[in-house]
Design a protein around this motif. Structure first.
Motif, PDB file in Angstrom:
ATOM      1  N   MET A   1       0.853  -1.169   0.000  1.00 33.14           N
ATOM      2  CA  MET A   1       0.000   0.000   0.000  1.00 33.14           C
ATOM      3  C   MET A   1       0.899   1.233   0.000  1.00 33.14           C
ATOM      4  O   MET A   1       1.816   1.327   0.798  1.00 33.14           O
ATOM      5  CB  MET A   1      -0.871  -0.032   1.263  1.00 33.14           C
ATOM      6  N   GLU A   5      -2.786   5.540  -0.450  1.00 34.25           N
ATOM      7  CA  GLU A   5      -3.757   4.525  -0.023  1.00 34.25           C
ATOM      8  C   GLU A   5      -3.902   4.528   1.509  1.00 34.25           C
ATOM      9  O   GLU A   5      -5.003   4.368   2.035  1.00 34.25           O
ATOM     10  CB  GLU A   5      -3.334   3.136  -0.513  1.00 34.25           C
ATOM     11  N   GLN A   9      -7.274   5.353   3.522  1.00 30.18           N
ATOM     12  CA  GLN A   9      -7.758   4.433   4.549  1.00 30.18           C
ATOM     13  C   GLN A   9      -7.965   5.167   5.871  1.00 30.18           C
ATOM     14  O   GLN A   9      -8.970   4.960   6.561  1.00 30.18           O
ATOM     15  CB  GLN A   9      -6.770   3.279   4.723  1.00 30.18           C
TER      16      GLN A   9
END
Length: 91
Positions: A1, A5, A9
């Protein structure tokens, strides 16, 4: 990731937490309102029961049959007699 990302999140998690916190605050507001309503109704019930006892005593003095009084106020005859003796046996 990658970093973006992770950021996405974290933002998504923050939104979910904030939504839960907002929902909980709404629940607390409702609980507070319900508690106030409960206290108001409890006081009102006490007043009504006191006035009912007075009505029972007046009806008894006027010669209304105890079985009729019992039926009209929704008390068992035993509880009615206890009321008339001065006991407060209210369920």
């Amino acid at each position: 990731m990658d970093k973006e990302e992770h950021i996405a999140q974290l933002r998504a998690r923050r939104r979910r937490v904030e939504l839960i916190e907002t929902a909980l605050e709404s629940v607390r507001d409702v609980e507070s309102s319900l508690q106030e309503m409960k206290e108001f109704l409890t006081k009102q019930l006490k007043v009504e029961r006191t006035e009912r006892l007075s009505d029972i005593q007046e009806a008894d003095k006027a010669g209304v049959p105890k079985t009729k009084i019992s039926r009209e106020v929704g008390l068992s005859r035993a509880n009615l007699y206890n009321h008339l003796k001065g006991a407060s046996v209210d369920g």
